[in-house]
Design a protein around this motif. Structure first.
Motif, PDB file in Angstrom:
ATOM      1  N   SER A 186       0.815  -1.215   0.000  1.00 43.94           N
ATOM      2  CA  SER A 186       0.000   0.000   0.000  1.00 43.94           C
ATOM      3  C   SER A 186       0.850   1.268   0.000  1.00 43.94           C
ATOM      4  CB  SER A 186      -0.924   0.008   1.225  1.00 43.94           C
ATOM      5  OG  SER A 186      -1.780  -1.118   1.215  1.00 43.94           O
ATOM      6  N   GLY A 187       2.162   1.099  -0.136  1.00 46.96           N
ATOM      7  CA  GLY A 187       3.048   2.247  -0.262  1.00 46.96           C
ATOM      8  C   GLY A 187       3.715   2.702   1.012  1.00 46.96           C
ATOM      9  N   LEU A 188       3.600   1.918   2.091  1.00 47.47           N
ATOM     10  CA  LEU A 188       4.210   2.304   3.362  1.00 47.47           C
ATOM     11  C   LEU A 188       5.564   1.615   3.537  1.00 47.47           C
ATOM     12  CD1 LEU A 188       1.063   1.999   5.647  1.00 47.47           C
ATOM     13  CD2 LEU A 188       2.079   4.115   4.803  1.00 47.47           C
ATOM     14  N   ARG A 189       6.415   2.237   4.335  1.00 42.60           N
ATOM     15  CA  ARG A 189       7.701   1.630   4.696  1.00 42.60           C
ATOM     16  C   ARG A 189       7.507   0.875   6.012  1.00 42.60           C
ATOM     17  NH1 ARG A 189       8.764   6.808   3.274  1.00 42.60           N
ATOM     18  NH2 ARG A 189       9.071   7.428   5.448  1.00 42.60           N
ATOM     19  N   VAL A 190       7.822  -0.408   5.988  1.00 46.60           N
ATOM     20  CA  VAL A 190       7.487  -1.285   7.116  1.00 46.60           C
ATOM     21  C   VAL A 190       8.745  -1.952   7.659  1.00 46.60           C
ATOM     22  CG1 VAL A 190       6.061  -3.223   7.864  1.00 46.60           C
ATOM     23  CG2 VAL A 190       5.247  -1.731   6.026  1.00 46.60           C
ATOM     24  N   THR A 191       8.841  -2.011   8.968  1.00 45.34           N
ATOM     25  CA  THR A 191       9.888  -2.779   9.638  1.00 45.34           C
ATOM     26  C   THR A 191       9.233  -3.784  10.564  1.00 45.34           C
ATOM     27  OG1 THR A 191      11.940  -2.635  10.931  1.00 45.34           O
ATOM     28  CG2 THR A 191      10.131  -1.194  11.597  1.00 45.34           C
ATOM     29  N   ALA A 192      10.023  -4.679  11.152  1.00 41.54           N
ATOM     30  CA  ALA A 192       9.476  -5.727  12.006  1.00 41.54           C
ATOM     31  C   ALA A 192      10.418  -6.023  13.160  1.00 41.54           C
ATOM     32  CB  ALA A 192       9.224  -6.999  11.192  1.00 41.54           C
ATOM     33  N   ILE A 193       9.828  -6.392  14.290  1.00 39.83           N
ATOM     34  CA  ILE A 193      10.582  -6.771  15.490  1.00 39.83           C
ATOM     35  C   ILE A 193      10.003  -8.076  16.013  1.00 39.83           C
ATOM     36  CG2 ILE A 193      11.030  -6.187  17.917  1.00 39.83           C
ATOM     37  CD1 ILE A 193      11.117  -3.244  17.095  1.00 39.83           C
ATOM     38  N   LYS A 194      10.884  -9.010  16.377  1.00 35.99           N
ATOM     39  CA  LYS A 194      10.436 -10.261  16.990  1.00 35.99           C
ATOM     40  C   LYS A 194      10.918 -10.299  18.435  1.00 35.99           C
ATOM     41  CE  LYS A 194       8.981 -14.425  17.788  1.00 35.99           C
ATOM     42  NZ  LYS A 194       9.585 -15.649  17.268  1.00 35.99           N
ATOM     43  N   ILE A 195      10.002 -10.575  19.354  1.00 32.67           N
ATOM     44  CA  ILE A 195      10.330 -10.684  20.773  1.00 32.67           C
ATOM     45  C   ILE A 195      10.268 -12.148  21.182  1.00 32.67           C
ATOM     46  CG2 ILE A 195       9.605 -10.111  23.121  1.00 32.67           C
ATOM     47  CD1 ILE A 195       8.519  -7.475  22.018  1.00 32.67           C
ATOM     48  N   ASP A 196      11.358 -12.658  21.724  1.00 32.81           N
ATOM     49  CA  ASP A 196      11.422 -14.029  22.214  1.00 32.81           C
ATOM     50  C   ASP A 196      11.665 -14.002  23.719  1.00 32.81           C
ATOM     51  OD1 ASP A 196      11.185 -15.785  19.852  1.00 32.81           O
ATOM     52  OD2 ASP A 196      12.953 -14.720  19.165  1.00 32.81           O
ATOM     53  N   PRO A 197      10.697 -14.461  24.515  1.00 32.49           N
ATOM     54  CA  PRO A 197      10.818 -14.328  25.978  1.00 32.49           C
ATOM     55  C   PRO A 197      11.692 -15.383  26.641  1.00 32.49           C
ATOM     56  CG  PRO A 197       8.509 -14.499  25.253  1.00 32.49           C
ATOM     57  CD  PRO A 197       9.379 -14.959  24.146  1.00 32.49           C
ATOM     58  N   LEU A 237       5.110 -10.853  19.413  1.00 32.20           N
ATOM     59  CA  LEU A 237       5.470 -11.323  20.750  1.00 32.20           C
ATOM     60  C   LEU A 237       5.408 -12.837  20.757  1.00 32.20           C
ATOM     61  CD1 LEU A 237       6.129 -10.924  23.722  1.00 32.20           C
ATOM     62  CD2 LEU A 237       3.687 -10.568  24.168  1.00 32.20           C
ATOM     63  N   GLY A 238       6.572 -13.482  20.890  1.00 31.94           N
ATOM     64  CA  GLY A 238       6.639 -14.931  20.850  1.00 31.94           C
ATOM     65  C   GLY A 238       5.984 -15.576  22.054  1.00 31.94           C
ATOM     66  N   GLY A 239       5.711 -16.867  21.919  1.00 32.46           N
ATOM     67  CA  GLY A 239       5.066 -17.587  23.002  1.00 32.46           C
ATOM     68  C   GLY A 239       3.556 -17.404  22.985  1.00 32.46           C
ATOM     69  N   THR A 240       2.932 -17.743  24.103  1.00 33.17           N
ATOM     70  CA  THR A 240       1.476 -17.714  24.224  1.00 33.17           C
ATOM     71  C   THR A 240       1.078 -16.812  25.375  1.00 33.17           C
ATOM     72  OG1 THR A 240       1.436 -20.007  23.457  1.00 33.17           O
ATOM     73  CG2 THR A 240      -0.568 -19.173  24.465  1.00 33.17           C
ATOM     74  N   ILE A 241       0.024 -16.039  25.186  1.00 35.66           N
ATOM     75  CA  ILE A 241      -0.459 -15.163  26.259  1.00 35.66           C
ATOM     76  C   ILE A 241      -0.775 -16.000  27.497  1.00 35.66           C
ATOM     77  CG2 ILE A 241      -2.439 -13.769  26.976  1.00 35.66           C
ATOM     78  CD1 ILE A 241      -0.378 -12.254  25.339  1.00 35.66           C
ATOM     79  N   GLY A 242      -0.234 -15.579  28.623  1.00 35.63           N
ATOM     80  CA  GLY A 242      -0.391 -16.314  29.875  1.00 35.63           C
ATOM     81  C   GLY A 242       0.884 -16.989  30.317  1.00 35.63           C
ATOM     82  N   ASP A 243       1.863 -17.151  29.384  1.00 37.33           N
ATOM     83  CA  ASP A 243       3.156 -17.719  29.770  1.00 37.33           C
ATOM     84  C   ASP A 243       3.838 -16.789  30.764  1.00 37.33           C
ATOM     85  OD1 ASP A 243       2.662 -19.728  27.979  1.00 37.33           O
ATOM     86  OD2 ASP A 243       3.992 -18.961  26.414  1.00 37.33           O
ATOM     87  N   ILE A 244       4.396 -17.359  31.819  1.00 38.74           N
ATOM     88  CA  ILE A 244       4.988 -16.527  32.865  1.00 38.74           C
ATOM     89  C   ILE A 244       6.187 -15.735  32.356  1.00 38.74           C
ATOM     90  CG2 ILE A 244       6.487 -18.393  33.734  1.00 38.74           C
ATOM     91  CD1 ILE A 244       5.918 -17.252  36.571  1.00 38.74           C
ATOM     92  N   GLU A 245       6.963 -16.340  31.412  1.00 35.88           N
ATOM     93  CA  GLU A 245       8.148 -15.638  30.932  1.00 35.88           C
ATOM     94  C   GLU A 245       7.804 -14.445  30.050  1.00 35.88           C
ATOM     95  OE1 GLU A 245       7.781 -19.469  28.387  1.00 35.88           O
ATOM     96  OE2 GLU A 245       7.516 -18.847  30.475  1.00 35.88           O
ATOM     97  N   GLY A 246       6.578 -14.402  29.531  1.00 36.84           N
ATOM     98  CA  GLY A 246       6.193 -13.285  28.675  1.00 36.84           C
ATOM     99  C   GLY A 246       5.538 -12.134  29.405  1.00 36.84           C
ATOM    100  N   MET A 247       5.312 -12.274  30.715  1.00 34.59           N
ATOM    101  CA  MET A 247       4.576 -11.259  31.473  1.00 34.59           C
ATOM    102  C   MET A 247       5.214  -9.869  31.436  1.00 34.59           C
ATOM    103  SD  MET A 247       1.766 -12.485  32.478  1.00 34.59           S
ATOM    104  CE  MET A 247       0.892 -13.987  32.899  1.00 34.59           C
ATOM    105  N   PRO A 248       6.553  -9.749  31.597  1.00 36.97           N
ATOM    106  CA  PRO A 248       7.129  -8.388  31.540  1.00 36.97           C
ATOM    107  C   PRO A 248       6.880  -7.694  30.195  1.00 36.97           C
ATOM    108  CG  PRO A 248       8.693  -9.933  32.494  1.00 36.97           C
ATOM    109  CD  PRO A 248       7.572 -10.751  31.957  1.00 36.97           C
ATOM    110  N   PHE A 249       6.855  -8.467  29.113  1.00 39.54           N
ATOM    111  CA  PHE A 249       6.628  -7.871  27.801  1.00 39.54           C
ATOM    112  C   PHE A 249       5.177  -7.440  27.635  1.00 39.54           C
ATOM    113  CE2 PHE A 249      10.358 -10.590  27.227  1.00 39.54           C
ATOM    114  CZ  PHE A 249      11.231  -9.704  26.620  1.00 39.54           C
ATOM    115  N   VAL A 250       4.249  -8.250  28.138  1.00 43.09           N
ATOM    116  CA  VAL A 250       2.837  -7.874  28.072  1.00 43.09           C
ATOM    117  C   VAL A 250       2.595  -6.606  28.883  1.00 43.09           C
ATOM    118  CG1 VAL A 250       0.478  -8.592  28.596  1.00 43.09           C
ATOM    119  CG2 VAL A 250       2.108 -10.257  27.691  1.00 43.09           C
TER     120      VAL A 250
END
Length: 620
Positions: free
Chosen positions: A43-54, A160-173
């Motif tokens: 659509s004409g936008l400049r896009v970047t991406a970030i992957k978070i692995d907890p 955001l890697g993993g599944t919502i509710g995983d304890i290791e992902g809580m700081p990122f959420v």
């Protein structure tokens, strides 16, 4: 005072799209994130991406291939999660190691600041110090240009890697709960990817309860999804869509379905057909047309062409990690790209190299004969990279077969090194020739560890990232495939290299080293004379392969196996009009264009199909 209207000020700010997942891990968030980015870029936008692995690991460099699959290598040498490979392939961008955030990186960053006294004696805590560090990292990295033009991105897609509710992902959420207020609602939205399982039996009822529970968990943590993307085997029924809408507090048009389709290339088309461009335009005040441009037209043409393929090209992938196809994700995709470019469907046969060894014949003759039957039946052979002595002799046997039987062969990294070992044993009479990785006391070490390699430290100690390779001769077949360039730049990941002293002995027998590094000390490309296609490369060209721009070494392998190499070279390395994408009109794709009828997953259960791309399953 800025005199611009408020909506123009909002549209000029960075937009953040957070992709979360529920119910199970490996649900396909990476493909959804990549597809969303592809649609916005078209659509004409400049896009970047970030992957978070907890996970607490600093990066993916020390992972076992069976743990997380392939380690994807970026141009700057970053060893990252394989989802960043999806981003680069879909968006045709070049990311950096800081585009992969891990818990280990964040905590290391905060601890280093604490040791330097940056917190002025305060107690360092998860909130606010860890959560602030996450937010600051995202804001800083989102501005880094990833396109060739060097312009700052306008949209950042964050998975955001993993599944919502995983304890290791809580700081990122928690960090993103705060982040949505920091950047304001007009610049932040959340896509939640969930599984809608289908009840076995004649009714095949689609169950919504897992998605309801997942969204409830997400909302309880302070994030409300703007879009709910439902992964399912078959198309979502309207009543199921309405039920998810009602219980997940989103409009029916905000519930999207991504069911199993014939190929991965259909996922962006499927999402675009469901109105995501229109939604993002109004939700994030994006300055775009509602119809994506030429890029998505090319994606549709590519997806249609994939579904029409009739001719097959069989390739044997001889490796030691074949129990998990994600271990060779980029290799398989590079083969797919090359096969598609010549209008052939890839018929991939994965062979465990240990099964080819004579010890297997004694211990398990069935596996031994089945493995050799597979190897003898294919059109071409590929030996990818790897580490460790296990299965190395089986790879050497496969290489010997390819060389003696004139089968097209491509060796990547270790595959090139073992080709050197095999040739030295067979043609030079050095029966004990080997790599010092496998036999430190061999009398003929033809492959040795690099001087700068630190064997006592794991992680980041290899030769990593983009390096230049210079062609020594103009009659190299690989040079022609690279459009007769004097030098190329490809990504590396290795600790061992061909010993320079043995090169003259090998070249006298027709084993030519046609490419080396800038200093001329490292052998990068080998080609065998009097063979239809026998090529070994020290680098990993699969990391830069793109769906519409296949990697030259992989393209060469497929051309040779299909018997089209001579015609391709005679045309000046241009595909015939019968192959590859034709010239396309600039007209946008119509939202009303129907998709090819979808195919349910036949050979894999959805839990397996969600992880690795399989043509039978589509989204992986």
């Amino acid at each position: 005072m800025n005199d611009l209207p408020v909506w123009q000020l909002v549209s000029a700010q960075m937009k953040y799209i957070l992709v979360t997942g529920g119910v199970i891990s490996g649900i396909g968030k990476g493909i959804i994130a990549s597809s969303i980015g592809t649609i916005l870029k078209s659509s004409g936008l400049r896009v970047t991406a970030i992957k978070i692995d907890p996970y607490i690991n600093i990066d993916a460099g020390t992972f076992s291939p069976y743990e997380h699959g392939e380690v994807f290598v970026l141009a700057d040498g970053g060893e990252v999660d394989l989802d960043l490979g999806n981003y680069e392939r879909f968006l045709d961008i070049n990311l950096f190691q800081d585009n992969n955030i891990t818990t280990g990186k964040i905590y290391q960053h905060v601890i280093n600041k604490e040791r330097q006294g940056d917190y002025l004696g305060k107690t360092v805590q998860v909130v606010p110090h860890i959560t602030d560090a996450i937010q600051d990292w995202v804001v800083k990295q989102a501005k880094v240009p990833v396109d060739a033009d060097g312009d700052e991105p306008q949209v950042c897609v964050i998975e955001l890697g993993g599944t919502i509710g995983d304890i290791e992902g809580m700081p990122f959420v928690e960090a993103f709960r705060q982040f949505q207020f920091r950047v304001t609602r007009e610049n932040f939205c959340n896509i939640h990817v969930s599984l809608v399982p289908q009840q076995p039996g004649s009714t095949g009822e689609q169950k919504t309860k897992p998605t309801q529970n997942s969204v409830r968990e997400l909302r309880g943590l302070g994030l409300s999804p703007d879009l709910v993307v439902c992964r399912s085997v078959t198309q979502l029924e309207q009543c199921v869509r309405e039920k998810i809408s009602m219980f997940c507090h989103v409009g029916p048009e905000q519930v999207l379905c991504v069911h199993d389709v014939s190929s991965l290339y259909r996922v962006p088309l499927m999402l675009e057909e469901q109105g995501v461009v229109r939604y993002f335009k109004h939700r994030l005040h994006l300055p775009i047309e509602e119809s994506p441009r030429r890029l998505l037209v090319r994606w549709k043409e590519m997806a249609d062409r994939y579904d029409r393929l009739l001719k097959k090209c069989s390739i044997a992938l001889v490796g030691k990690y074949i129990k998990l196809s994600d271990s060779y994700a980029s290799v398989i995709k590079a083969l797919e790209h090359a096969a598609l470019s010549i209008n052939h469907k890839l018929d991939l046969k994965c062979i465990d190299s240990e099964d080819l060894e004579t010890t297997t014949e004694r211990d398990d003759p069935v596996k031994y004969h089945e493995a050799w039957q597979k190897l003898c039946s294919v059109d071409g052979i590929l030996v990818p990279g790897g580490f460790g002595v296990r299965g190395s002799e089986g790879k050497i046997m496969a290489i010997s077969w390819a060389r003696k039987m004139k089968k097209p062969y491509l060796g990547i990294c270790l595959g090139m090194q073992l080709a050197v070992v095999e040739f030295a044993r067979s043609e030079l009479g050095w029966t004990d020739a080997n790599s010092t990785e496998f036999d430190a006391n061999t009398k003929h070490p033809v492959v040795i560890d690099m001087p700068e390699h630190n064997p006592g430290k794991m992680g980041g100690t290899m030769r990593l990232g983009k390096r230049r390779t210079v062609f020594k001769t103009k009659d190299s077949i690989l040079r022609k495939l690279y459009n007769n360039k004097d030098s190329i730049e490809e990504r590396h990941r290795h600790r061992y290299e061909v010993k320079v002293d043995v090169v003259p002995h090998l070249e006298k027998k027709g084993f030519r080293f046609v490419g080396h590094d800038v200093e001329g000390n490292r052998m990068e490309i080998v080609e065998l004379e009097d063979h239809p296609y026998f090529v070994g490369v020290q680098f990993h060209p699969e990391f830069t392969s793109r769906p519409m721009h296949p990697s030259p070494p992989y393209l060469g392998l497929l051309l040779a196996t299909a018997g089209k190499m001579t015609a391709y070279l005679q045309r000046g390395c241009r595909l015939s009009p019968r192959y590859g994408p034709p010239s396309l009109p600039a007209a946008p794709i119509s939202p009303s264009l129907p998709l090819v009828p979808t195919l349910p997953c036949q050979q894999l259960k959805i839990f397996d199909a969600l992880v690795a791309f399989k043509p039978e399953a589509g989204l992986a």
